[in-house]
Write a protein that holds these residues in place. Sequence first.
Motif, PDB file in Angstrom:
ATOM      1  N   LEU A  79       0.847  -1.196   0.000  1.00  0.00           N
ATOM      2  CA  LEU A  79       0.000   0.000   0.000  1.00  0.00           C
ATOM      3  C   LEU A  79       0.875   1.235   0.000  1.00  0.00           C
ATOM      4  O   LEU A  79       1.800   1.354   0.799  1.00  0.00           O
ATOM      5  CB  LEU A  79      -0.908  -0.015   1.238  1.00  0.00           C
ATOM      6  CG  LEU A  79      -1.843   1.178   1.453  1.00  0.00           C
ATOM      7  CD1 LEU A  79      -2.865   1.282   0.338  1.00  0.00           C
ATOM      8  CD2 LEU A  79      -2.558   1.048   2.795  1.00  0.00           C
ATOM      9  N   ASP A  83       0.739  10.422   1.586  1.00  0.00           N
ATOM     10  CA  ASP A  83       1.843  10.669   2.517  1.00  0.00           C
ATOM     11  C   ASP A  83       2.674   9.401   2.550  1.00  0.00           C
ATOM     12  O   ASP A  83       2.123   8.309   2.561  1.00  0.00           O
ATOM     13  CB  ASP A  83       1.303  10.963   3.922  1.00  0.00           C
ATOM     14  CG  ASP A  83       0.406  12.191   3.906  1.00  0.00           C
ATOM     15  OD1 ASP A  83       0.718  13.116   3.142  1.00  0.00           O
ATOM     16  OD2 ASP A  83      -0.596  12.204   4.635  1.00  0.00           O
ATOM     17  N   LEU A  85       4.194   7.880   4.841  1.00  0.00           N
ATOM     18  CA  LEU A  85       3.920   7.023   5.995  1.00  0.00           C
ATOM     19  C   LEU A  85       5.079   6.092   6.317  1.00  0.00           C
ATOM     20  O   LEU A  85       4.873   4.941   6.711  1.00  0.00           O
ATOM     21  CB  LEU A  85       2.631   6.214   5.787  1.00  0.00           C
ATOM     22  CG  LEU A  85       1.337   7.021   5.665  1.00  0.00           C
ATOM     23  CD1 LEU A  85       0.144   6.110   5.434  1.00  0.00           C
ATOM     24  CD2 LEU A  85       1.098   7.873   6.912  1.00  0.00           C
ATOM     25  N   LEU A  86       6.300   6.573   6.129  1.00  0.00           N
ATOM     26  CA  LEU A  86       7.465   5.787   6.538  1.00  0.00           C
ATOM     27  C   LEU A  86       7.534   5.807   8.057  1.00  0.00           C
ATOM     28  O   LEU A  86       7.119   6.774   8.700  1.00  0.00           O
ATOM     29  CB  LEU A  86       8.744   6.384   5.947  1.00  0.00           C
ATOM     30  CG  LEU A  86       8.885   6.283   4.429  1.00  0.00           C
ATOM     31  CD1 LEU A  86      10.114   7.062   3.961  1.00  0.00           C
ATOM     32  CD2 LEU A  86       8.976   4.835   3.974  1.00  0.00           C
ATOM     33  N   PHE A  87       8.089   4.738   8.636  1.00  0.00           N
ATOM     34  CA  PHE A  87       8.236   4.701  10.088  1.00  0.00           C
ATOM     35  C   PHE A  87       9.341   5.682  10.472  1.00  0.00           C
ATOM     36  O   PHE A  87      10.490   5.506  10.049  1.00  0.00           O
ATOM     37  CB  PHE A  87       8.566   3.290  10.560  1.00  0.00           C
ATOM     38  CG  PHE A  87       7.545   2.282  10.121  1.00  0.00           C
ATOM     39  CD1 PHE A  87       6.194   2.487  10.396  1.00  0.00           C
ATOM     40  CD2 PHE A  87       7.908   1.152   9.407  1.00  0.00           C
ATOM     41  CE1 PHE A  87       5.243   1.574   9.980  1.00  0.00           C
ATOM     42  CE2 PHE A  87       6.955   0.231   8.991  1.00  0.00           C
ATOM     43  CZ  PHE A  87       5.620   0.448   9.280  1.00  0.00           C
ATOM     44  N   PRO A  88       9.020   6.697  11.273  1.00  0.00           N
ATOM     45  CA  PRO A  88       9.998   7.769  11.518  1.00  0.00           C
ATOM     46  C   PRO A  88      11.213   7.316  12.320  1.00  0.00           C
ATOM     47  O   PRO A  88      12.250   7.961  12.265  1.00  0.00           O
ATOM     48  CB  PRO A  88       9.192   8.816  12.300  1.00  0.00           C
ATOM     49  CG  PRO A  88       8.042   8.070  12.871  1.00  0.00           C
ATOM     50  CD  PRO A  88       7.740   6.950  11.926  1.00  0.00           C
ATOM     51  N   HIS A  89      11.085   6.209  13.055  1.00  0.00           N
ATOM     52  CA  HIS A  89      12.189   5.776  13.915  1.00  0.00           C
ATOM     53  C   HIS A  89      13.128   4.815  13.194  1.00  0.00           C
ATOM     54  O   HIS A  89      14.097   4.358  13.783  1.00  0.00           O
ATOM     55  CB  HIS A  89      11.645   5.130  15.183  1.00  0.00           C
ATOM     56  CG  HIS A  89      10.808   3.903  14.920  1.00  0.00           C
ATOM     57  ND1 HIS A  89       9.591   3.957  14.285  1.00  0.00           N
ATOM     58  CD2 HIS A  89      11.017   2.606  15.195  1.00  0.00           C
ATOM     59  CE1 HIS A  89       9.089   2.736  14.190  1.00  0.00           C
ATOM     60  NE2 HIS A  89       9.935   1.897  14.729  1.00  0.00           N
ATOM     61  N   PHE A  98      11.452  -3.820   6.505  1.00  0.00           N
ATOM     62  CA  PHE A  98      10.438  -4.134   7.523  1.00  0.00           C
ATOM     63  C   PHE A  98       9.442  -5.189   7.024  1.00  0.00           C
ATOM     64  O   PHE A  98       9.100  -6.126   7.748  1.00  0.00           O
ATOM     65  CB  PHE A  98       9.691  -2.861   7.928  1.00  0.00           C
ATOM     66  CG  PHE A  98       8.664  -3.062   9.017  1.00  0.00           C
ATOM     67  CD1 PHE A  98       9.005  -2.913  10.340  1.00  0.00           C
ATOM     68  CD2 PHE A  98       7.346  -3.412   8.702  1.00  0.00           C
ATOM     69  CE1 PHE A  98       8.069  -3.104  11.349  1.00  0.00           C
ATOM     70  CE2 PHE A  98       6.400  -3.610   9.702  1.00  0.00           C
ATOM     71  CZ  PHE A  98       6.763  -3.449  11.027  1.00  0.00           C
ATOM     72  N   GLY A  99       8.985  -5.014   5.777  1.00  0.00           N
ATOM     73  CA  GLY A  99       7.991  -5.936   5.217  1.00  0.00           C
ATOM     74  C   GLY A  99       8.504  -7.368   5.131  1.00  0.00           C
ATOM     75  O   GLY A  99       7.922  -8.274   5.729  1.00  0.00           O
ATOM     76  N   SER A 102       8.897  -8.849   8.460  1.00  0.00           N
ATOM     77  CA  SER A 102       7.608  -9.181   9.087  1.00  0.00           C
ATOM     78  C   SER A 102       7.039 -10.467   8.520  1.00  0.00           C
ATOM     79  O   SER A 102       6.283 -11.161   9.179  1.00  0.00           O
ATOM     80  CB  SER A 102       6.600  -8.054   8.863  1.00  0.00           C
ATOM     81  OG  SER A 102       7.015  -6.888   9.509  1.00  0.00           O
ATOM     82  N   ARG A 147       9.333   0.121  -0.226  1.00  0.00           N
ATOM     83  CA  ARG A 147       8.860  -0.659   0.925  1.00  0.00           C
ATOM     84  C   ARG A 147       7.612  -1.451   0.556  1.00  0.00           C
ATOM     85  O   ARG A 147       7.474  -2.624   0.922  1.00  0.00           O
ATOM     86  CB  ARG A 147       8.546   0.297   2.088  1.00  0.00           C
ATOM     87  CG  ARG A 147       8.028  -0.404   3.316  1.00  0.00           C
ATOM     88  CD  ARG A 147       7.786   0.552   4.455  1.00  0.00           C
ATOM     89  NE  ARG A 147       6.680   1.459   4.175  1.00  0.00           N
ATOM     90  CZ  ARG A 147       6.147   2.287   5.061  1.00  0.00           C
ATOM     91  NH1 ARG A 147       6.628   2.329   6.291  1.00  0.00           N
ATOM     92  NH2 ARG A 147       5.148   3.079   4.741  1.00  0.00           N
ATOM     93  N   ALA A 148       6.700  -0.801  -0.203  1.00  0.00           N
ATOM     94  CA  ALA A 148       5.460  -1.487  -0.588  1.00  0.00           C
ATOM     95  C   ALA A 148       5.750  -2.671  -1.512  1.00  0.00           C
ATOM     96  O   ALA A 148       5.030  -3.664  -1.494  1.00  0.00           O
ATOM     97  CB  ALA A 148       4.510  -0.507  -1.263  1.00  0.00           C
TER      98      ALA A 148
END
Lengths: 351, 232
Positions: A79, A83, A85-89, A98-99, A102, A147-148
Amino acid sequence: MSLRARLGVQRGHFTVDVDLTVEPGHTLAILGPNGAGKTTILHALAGLAHLDGGHITVDETTWATPETDLPPEKRSVGLLAADHLLFPHLSALDNVAFGPRSRGTRADTAYDIARRELARLGLADTFHARRPHQLSHGQAQRVALARALATHPRVLLLDEPLSALDPESRPTVRQALAARLADFDGMTVLVTHDPLDALTLADELTFVRDGRVVQSGPPQQIVREPRDPYVAQVAGLNLYAAGPAREGTLHLASGAAIVTADPVISRENWVSFPPSAVVLGRHRPDGSARNTWRGRVARVELTGQIARVSLTGEVDLVADITLGSLAELHLAAGDEVWASVKATEVRAYPR
Amino acid sequence: MLAATDWRHLGAHLTNPVVVPAIRLSLITTIATVALCLALGTPLAWLLSRRDGRLWSWIRALVTVPVVLPPVVGGVALLLAYGRFGLVGQPLDAATGLRLPFTPYAVVLAQLFVSLPFFVLAVEGAFRALDPRLLSVAGTLGASPTRVFLRVALPMTLPGVMSGAALAWARALGEFGATITFAGNFSGRTQTAPLAVYVALQADPDAAIALSLVMLALSIAVLGLLRGRWLS
């Protein structure tokens, strides 16, 4: 091997009910005005909204029916929203990895995938360690796309992916997206209200309004033969509903007559012509144009080197004229003008 | 308080046989309390922030009760529940022979009772302030709800969790009513620093002031530590 869905979603008094089919390697663009239900459609596909009717089937696997609902993490989706929507940390590389992490991929493999995806979107190694706030909007959006895609999703969902970008970075990201979609073998659903995104990225268009499909088909067909006022507006055409033809003359709902050179066989028709085909004049024209209507100028807008003039009268229409003509005619709101259109410029097709 | 401090004999007061165990007990129990707040309160706050509905509003109300309850009443309630004939105490005694009241464990339990709600409410607020779309995206990337909590929500709310922990620690350090009711006031065993201050104030006011000074310094130190790192 495709995405087939009939989506029925109830949101208060608002109902979405649409059919979608996307073949592997293809991109379907969903267009519509605000509040048409576009984002609801994506959320239903992603598993973020519950189906009240219909089904979602991907590669012969059922993802959702009103009774069964695969949670988002069990669906093979990627998705991308307006925006990033990247993980800021997390760093750019960690965000992309990350994907796969996970989904149980080993760390070294996941980071290999992440590096490859970033490289495919033109992001060099120097960006890997950067946090989202250290990236420009365009770079962050490309990281978010990487990332998507890093989970190799069967279905890629793009929700207004370019709308939040500034005019400078938008063409770069659009190009990167187009290039990446060209070798993406999954099914892509793109939600947008920008006709340029739809025409440059999609193989199929579906227009929705009030939760219903109003028209769908390949872009070239839709642009040539719109069948809905909103579609016509996006395609940049004047569109009218008309009755049967008699010797090439059709009558619009307003009673005005319009002449076309197209062969007409249907009783119910659409008639359209481009704004650029309209010639405006202060006096009744005596040229070869078969269609002449009197109207009043409602509005004049400048878009680049073209003036767009909206007329109301026998036939409401928009006309594109050159700045030279505008200066010569000296048009202002409220002025009376004559509009003429050649019959060969008027297209008619069954309703 | 600083003006009233007997600076010359401060050293002697601080090494007083009552002061040292009280400070040590307070440090150990408050750290244990904060650890329990983090371990129990963080998941609870997460669930509260993610769930709506009647059941969860009841749970939230239940968690919040100690905020408004006088600590002494909390101590009485704990005593009744964990006492030898209490709802929890009796089966616990029968099963393990463990009797909690008037032990250091009771000190921790009393502190947890009064500080957990502060922690949970602060951390729930931090979780609710997260952009829910980030959590949705994590889900579409394949992260299970547990992984979303551990790898996305928790790292992003770390400052909030830390300030919640500081709040809980401060509340636990000052705990008096529930502790004295449920754990008693045995020097070296359940007498925490506030209890020692209260007792010393009657016999040896200078020692009480010295002890208060240590607590003040500790609190300021913790606040300063957190301010630099997490709070802004």
